[in-house]
Write a protein that holds these residues in place. Structure first.
Motif, PDB file in Angstrom:
ATOM      1  N   LYS B 138     -38.552  13.574 -29.775  1.00 34.01           N
ATOM      2  CA  LYS B 138     -37.738  12.706 -30.621  1.00 34.01           C
ATOM      3  C   LYS B 138     -37.143  11.571 -29.796  1.00 34.01           C
ATOM      4  O   LYS B 138     -37.090  10.419 -30.232  1.00 34.01           O
ATOM      5  N   PHE B 139     -36.706  11.900 -28.591  1.00 26.50           N
ATOM      6  CA  PHE B 139     -36.121  10.871 -27.715  1.00 26.50           C
ATOM      7  C   PHE B 139     -37.156   9.790 -27.435  1.00 26.50           C
ATOM      8  O   PHE B 139     -36.860   8.606 -27.465  1.00 26.50           O
ATOM      9  N   GLU B 140     -38.367  10.246 -27.171  1.00 26.07           N
ATOM     10  CA  GLU B 140     -39.420   9.310 -26.814  1.00 26.07           C
ATOM     11  C   GLU B 140     -39.712   8.336 -27.946  1.00 26.07           C
ATOM     12  O   GLU B 140     -39.969   7.160 -27.723  1.00 26.07           O
ATOM     13  N   HIS B 141     -39.653   8.863 -29.174  1.00 28.18           N
ATOM     14  CA  HIS B 141     -39.967   8.015 -30.329  1.00 28.18           C
ATOM     15  C   HIS B 141     -38.765   7.257 -30.837  1.00 28.18           C
ATOM     16  O   HIS B 141     -38.828   6.643 -31.893  1.00 28.18           O
ATOM     17  N   GLY B 142     -37.646   7.372 -30.131  1.00 30.93           N
ATOM     18  CA  GLY B 142     -36.448   6.639 -30.545  1.00 30.93           C
ATOM     19  C   GLY B 142     -35.815   7.203 -31.788  1.00 30.93           C
ATOM     20  O   GLY B 142     -35.013   6.545 -32.425  1.00 30.93           O
ATOM     21  N   MET B 143     -36.194   8.434 -32.151  1.00 36.12           N
ATOM     22  CA  MET B 143     -35.594   9.033 -33.348  1.00 36.12           C
ATOM     23  C   MET B 143     -34.273   9.684 -32.955  1.00 36.12           C
ATOM     24  O   MET B 143     -34.147  10.894 -32.876  1.00 36.12           O
ATOM     25  N   LEU B 144     -33.308   8.832 -32.696  1.00 33.01           N
ATOM     26  CA  LEU B 144     -32.023   9.281 -32.183  1.00 33.01           C
ATOM     27  C   LEU B 144     -30.960   9.081 -33.242  1.00 33.01           C
ATOM     28  O   LEU B 144     -31.152   8.319 -34.195  1.00 33.01           O
ATOM     29  N   PRO B 145     -29.840   9.762 -33.086  1.00 28.61           N
ATOM     30  CA  PRO B 145     -28.812   9.654 -34.124  1.00 28.61           C
ATOM     31  C   PRO B 145     -28.137   8.289 -34.129  1.00 28.61           C
ATOM     32  O   PRO B 145     -28.014   7.630 -33.095  1.00 28.61           O
ATOM     33  N   PHE B 170     -29.699  16.218 -35.239  1.00 31.48           N
ATOM     34  CA  PHE B 170     -29.283  16.492 -33.863  1.00 31.48           C
ATOM     35  C   PHE B 170     -27.948  17.221 -33.833  1.00 31.48           C
ATOM     36  O   PHE B 170     -27.716  18.087 -32.990  1.00 31.48           O
ATOM     37  N   PHE B 171     -27.044  16.877 -34.738  1.00 27.19           N
ATOM     38  CA  PHE B 171     -25.743  17.538 -34.729  1.00 27.19           C
ATOM     39  C   PHE B 171     -25.905  19.013 -35.101  1.00 27.19           C
ATOM     40  O   PHE B 171     -25.377  19.904 -34.431  1.00 27.19           O
ATOM     41  N   MET B 172     -26.669  19.269 -36.162  1.00 29.06           N
ATOM     42  CA  MET B 172     -26.798  20.662 -36.601  1.00 29.06           C
ATOM     43  C   MET B 172     -27.538  21.506 -35.578  1.00 29.06           C
ATOM     44  O   MET B 172     -27.075  22.566 -35.165  1.00 29.06           O
ATOM     45  N   THR B 173     -28.691  21.021 -35.138  1.00 28.31           N
ATOM     46  CA  THR B 173     -29.452  21.826 -34.187  1.00 28.31           C
ATOM     47  C   THR B 173     -28.744  21.844 -32.838  1.00 28.31           C
ATOM     48  O   THR B 173     -28.822  22.837 -32.114  1.00 28.31           O
ATOM     49  N   GLY B 174     -28.050  20.761 -32.514  1.00 26.86           N
ATOM     50  CA  GLY B 174     -27.330  20.718 -31.242  1.00 26.86           C
ATOM     51  C   GLY B 174     -26.215  21.744 -31.214  1.00 26.86           C
ATOM     52  O   GLY B 174     -26.067  22.502 -30.251  1.00 26.86           O
ATOM     53  N   LEU B 175     -25.434  21.779 -32.284  1.00 30.46           N
ATOM     54  CA  LEU B 175     -24.339  22.753 -32.331  1.00 30.46           C
ATOM     55  C   LEU B 175     -24.902  24.173 -32.340  1.00 30.46           C
ATOM     56  O   LEU B 175     -24.363  25.074 -31.690  1.00 30.46           O
TER      57      LEU B 175
END
Lengths: 175, 232, 547
Positions: B138-145, B170-175
């Motif tokens: 996701k980071f690579e494709h720029g799919m960032l929050p 990112f927030f849900m999976t991150g938490l």
């Protein structure tokens, strides 16, 4: 220390024993199997196009899986009833939280359609025909930094697509 | 956390050495620890419920965007992680069971608890590795929050406002991932205590509570997976 | 509530009290004794009460004249924000559970400690960290969003709203852990014979409070976390510029913060229940009604939050529903007030300082509660929202309800906490000054608000001058009264103050059946409870609800 021991104001008959329920290993294996099957099911169903039924079906399967985990792995089926009460009570309050908030959003939209007191960002963009400013495009400084850094890399390769998206984005940001 | 007191026990005569001074019986102590854990789980559920509500609201506002953006999540990676977590829940339940039937001061029984804990830790590790690969894609494709979202500059043109979807993702999976990491730390701690031979049928509340926490992590993923990865 | 024959008197000279049981700074900082933690909470909340009170006086003094006097508009914003944030998160919410609850709950239950003593220490430390974080915002540009952190302003403001939000997040954890600890303590740690209907009403109130703390605070945690993330990443959930919905923030925030109002006031109810019975020597009227109404309030508090959003753009339909539900809160609350008054009726009332504060509470809280009904009415609220009427209303409930009952409770339990008596004459003087000062300050604001004076303004039109000046003078009287209350309490700390003995009020609940101050493990022998804590032996019980 007195000889008798008490719990919740009552005498405990066999204080040195811990009351517990030990499930047979077989139970755990069956539950695990059921969980895998249900996971496979949702995974498979996700490729079928169920339309509006897709969310309820997915949630139903997830709820069954969750009940299995809570009931058997977390022992709530055999546990002190009060722990079950805590768990179900929590779900009720989550329901209150969801219910009122979502009800507001539903009924608020109905009123909007009537009076046009609010418009969503997206509707605005739809009406003006300009695409919304997405992510970094909202932030001119960050966008400039990004372009300075990745300018060469993306300028050539994805020129056409990025140009279209980016262009519209700039339009949105300036409005 | 709520079971933290149990090894601060005062050794009083014939009493169980794991009994803390302010409790009268092990039953009372174990019951209190477990009720405390369930109340803690209640707070966890309510906390995550806020994120789930945010997800449903965003979905209500921008249904097409959410459906468009979620196609970019890897169903296979999510599916593998689901199975890994479910299996780890099973091994954790077995760890608790081993403690429940374990004889006091018995090496063999302690080793069985440890075996299942290691398996659970291993699953948690696999989960995080898979997550790492998903995140880096996701980071690579720029799919960032939010305002870091650059996918449209990388050539991925998703309708609407996908930076919100990836923010929620990112927030849900991150938490959730943060809870996995905490769970691993707890398991290491339980493992060390199991090595000291602390757990047996007379004292297993700590293992049980660690298990309850771990099952909760699983429980949340059971809902995250279809909502974020699968639903159409 | 009687105890086993072996009483404390024969022992009390032998065993040191909990202050003397251990010594050294470390024995305080890392104590797991609920009484020591309670005393540390008490010192902290009183400190923050003083700090936030000082900010309030600064605000009122600025408002003495219509023009800007000595603070700028931006500073004024920071002053009222910090006043609100510190009062709410560092004083009112932790005050009664953290300080009085910690000291009294295990004593009242006849337990040796709370269920999880180390968790209790942890929540105190978390609270301290949160306090440092909130105070650090002062150094990092202050906080100017109001204590409510409304988006989108809180997302875009240049002040330290991110740090403050995280501070509130941390404070929430402390609140959750305390609540969790108390629920388990009430469920699992009661002394033999201490059945649910023999628990003191203070315990019931703390229990209901703890239930709200557990159910509501996690939502606050995720809300402020989302605000912080919205600030740092701009994810677009609450920020309309990124496609989010600011009204959604208000739903999230008030799902916590309305129940939190009852986290603040319910313990006050518990204190008043103890005060009116003990100092009128009469069985509480309607024990079950008071106990269950606490629980009812706890539950109803979760379905009324939308009355904060009447003019925020939520749907009118749900506004009507929330308005209707809000009226329902008045029922259990009125049951309590009527029961207290009925308890006083025909009792042998002792007019000492705790009783004066209790009577004052009945007056101020009832006004606060009834004006809440005005605001629950949508059509009235549209006129009154964001005016001084709202300010007056919630100060009558928070200050006139919780703060006054807290001070009354301090006077009541001070002999137990310190082992000595406060100065009665100064105590009564303080009660008188607080009563006058409070009503002059906030009573006036009802009229100001009704005339249209908006809240949170640092300057105002000249026609409001007289009433603003009355209000400001009232605030000075109020502050003087609180300072005198502090002096009266501090005089108990002198060696020459009269000793209180274990049970100066001849009360029946368990905390009075052990030494003052209590010994380290609370009781020499586990007490056995045989009757209600309100069965005063020497009086006619016919007025009581049940025995």
């Amino acid at each position: 220390m007195s000889d008798k021991v008490f719990l919740n104001g009552k005498v405990v008959e066999h204080p040195h024993e811990i009351h517990h329920h030990v499930s047979p290993v077989r139970h755990y294996q069956v539950v695990l199997g059921a969980l895998f099957v249900l996971t496979g099911l949702t995974y498979a169903v996700s490729f079928a196009s169920l339309g509006p039924a897709s969310l309820p079906v997915a949630m139903l399967v997830a709820t069954i899986k969750a009940s299995l985990v809570v009931g058997y792995f977390m022992h709530l089926k055999y546990d002190d009833r009060y722990n079950l009460f805590v768990f179900l009570g929590t779900l009720i309050f989550i329901g209150i939280f969801f219910g009122f908030t979502l009800f507001d959003l539903e009924s608020r939209d109905a009123l909007n359609d009537d009076q046009r007191t609010f418009t969503r960002v997206e509707e605005d963009f739809n009406n003006t025909g300009v695409k919304p400013a997405v992510g970094i495009s909202n932030d001119p400084q960050r966008l400039a930094e990004f372009e300075a850094k990745h300018g060469g890399e993306h300028g050539a390769g994805h020129g056409a697509e990025a140009g279209a998206g980016g262009e519209a984005g700039h339009g949105g940001a300036e409005h | 956390m709520s079971n933290a007191h149990s090894h601060a026990a005062h050794t009083t005569g014939e009493h169980n050495p794991h009994l803390a001074h302010h409790f009268d019986t092990m039953g009372q102590q174990a019951g209190a620890a477990k009720l405390g854990m369930w109340l803690f789980l209640a707070t966890e559920l309510l906390m995550f419920s806020g994120l789930f509500l945010a997800y449903f609201v965003i979905r209500g506002f921008y249904p097409d965007m959410v459906l468009g953006a979620h196609e970019y999540l890897s169903k296979t990676a999510g599916g593998i992680n689901t199975c890994v977590l479910l299996f780890s829940s099973y091994t954790m339940a077995m760890a608790v069971r081993s403690a429940q039937v374990g004889r006091p001061n018995n090496q063999e029984d302690a080793a069985r608890i440890k075996k299942y804990l290691i398996l659970t830790l291993l699953c948690a590790g696999i989960f995080l590795v898979v997550k790492y690969f998903e995140y880096s894609a996701k980071f690579e494709h720029g799919m960032l929050p939010g305002k870091f979202y650059t996918a449209h500059l990388h050539g991925y043109d998703i309708e609407g406002l996908p930076h919100i979807f990836f923010g929620v993702y990112f927030f849900m999976t991150g938490l959730h991932g943060f809870h996995v990491v905490i769970g691993m730390a707890i398991m290491v701690w339980i493992y060390l205590r199991a090595s000291r031979g602390e757990f047996s049928e007379q004292n297993y509340a700590a293992v049980e509570n660690a298990g309850l926490y771990w099952h909760l992590v699983d429980l949340i993923w059971i809902f995250l997976f279809p909502l974020l990865y699968l639903v159409k | 509530m009687s105890q086993q024959p072996a009483t404390q008197d024969s022992h009390s000279s032998e065993e040191p009290n909990f202050y003397r049981a251990k010594s050294g700074l470390m024995s305080w900082l890392f104590t797991v004794d609920h009484k020591r933690l309670g005393v540390m909470y008490l010192a902290s909340v009183l400190l923050f009460f003083f700090v936030a009170g000082f900010l309030a006086i600064a605000l009122r003094t600025e408002l003495f004249t219509p023009a800007q006097d000595f603070v700028s508009a931006a500073t004024y914003n920071q002053l009222f924000t910090l006043h609100g944030a510190i009062m709410t998160f560092l004083f009112i919410i932790p005050a009664t559970p953290g300080a009085l609850g910690n000291i009294l709950l295990p004593l009242m239950l006849g337990a040796k400690d709370v269920a999880f003593p180390r968790l209790n220490l942890l929540s105190f430390w978390i609270y301290s960290v949160a306090a440092v974080m909130l105070l650090c915002t002062l150094l990092l540009g202050g906080l100017d969003t109001g204590w409510t952190f409304y988006t989108p302003y809180s997302v875009h403001t240049g002040s330290a709203a991110g740090l403050a939000a995280l501070g509130v997040f941390v404070a929430g954890f402390s609140s959750i852990l305390t609540g969790l600890n108390f629920v388990v303590t009430v469920h699992r740690m009661r002394a033999p014979g201490q059945s649910w209907d023999r628990m003191p009403l203070f315990v019931w109130a703390i229990y209901a409070t703890a239930v709200i703390q557990i159910l509501a605070t996690p939502v606050l945690a995720i809300t402020v976390l989302l605000v912080a993330v919205e600030r740092f990443l701009g994810i677009g959930i609450f920020d309309p510029a990124m496609g989010g919905d600011p009204v959604l923030f208000q739903h999230f925030f008030w799902f916590y913060s309305h129940p939190a109002v009852y986290i603040m006031i319910l313990p006050g109810f518990g204190i008043i229940s103890e005060l009116v019975t003990v100092h009128s020597r009469k069985h509480i009227f309607g024990y079950k009604a008071i106990a269950l109404s606490s629980v009812a309030i706890a539950i109803i508090s979760f379905i009324v939050w939308g009355h904060h959003l009447f003019v925020s753009g939520q749907s009118e339909l749900i506004g009507v529903i929330f308005s209707f539900l809000t009226f329902a809160v008045a029922v259990p609350t009125a049951i309590k007030v009527f029961s207290w008054v009925a308890t006083l009726y025909g009792g042998s009332i002792v007019y000492n300082t705790p009783m004066w504060y209790a009577l004052m509470f009945l007056w101020t809280f009832t006004i606060g509660g009834l004006t809440g009904l005005y605001l629950a009415t949508i059509s009235v609220d549209v006129h009154l929202h964001d005016t001084y009427f709202v300010v007056a209303h919630f100060h009558y409930v928070m200050m006139g309800g919780l703060a006054i009952s807290f001070v009354g409770g301090l006077f009541h339990w001070w002999p137990k906490i310190t082992g000595r008596f406060y100065n009665e004459a100064l105590g009564k003087l303080s009660a008188l000054l607080v009563f006058i000062g409070f009503n002059v300050t906030f009573g006036t604001q009802f009229f100001l608000g009704h005339q249209g004076m908006p809240r949170r303004y640092f300057a105002y039109l000249p026609e409001y001058t007289t009433m603003h000046q009355i209000s400001t003078i009232g605030s000075w009287i109020l502050a003087l009264g609180l300072v005198i209350a502090g002096i009266s309490l501090a005089m108990a700390l002198r060696k020459s103050a009269p000793k209180a003995g274990p049970n100066p009020w001849n009360a029946m609940s368990l905390e009075w059946q052990t030494a003052s101050p209590p010994i380290e493990h609370n009781f020499h022998d586990t007490p056995h409870v045989t009757c209600s804590p309100y069965d005063f032996p020497e009086i006619d019980k016919s007025g009581g609800g049940h025995h």
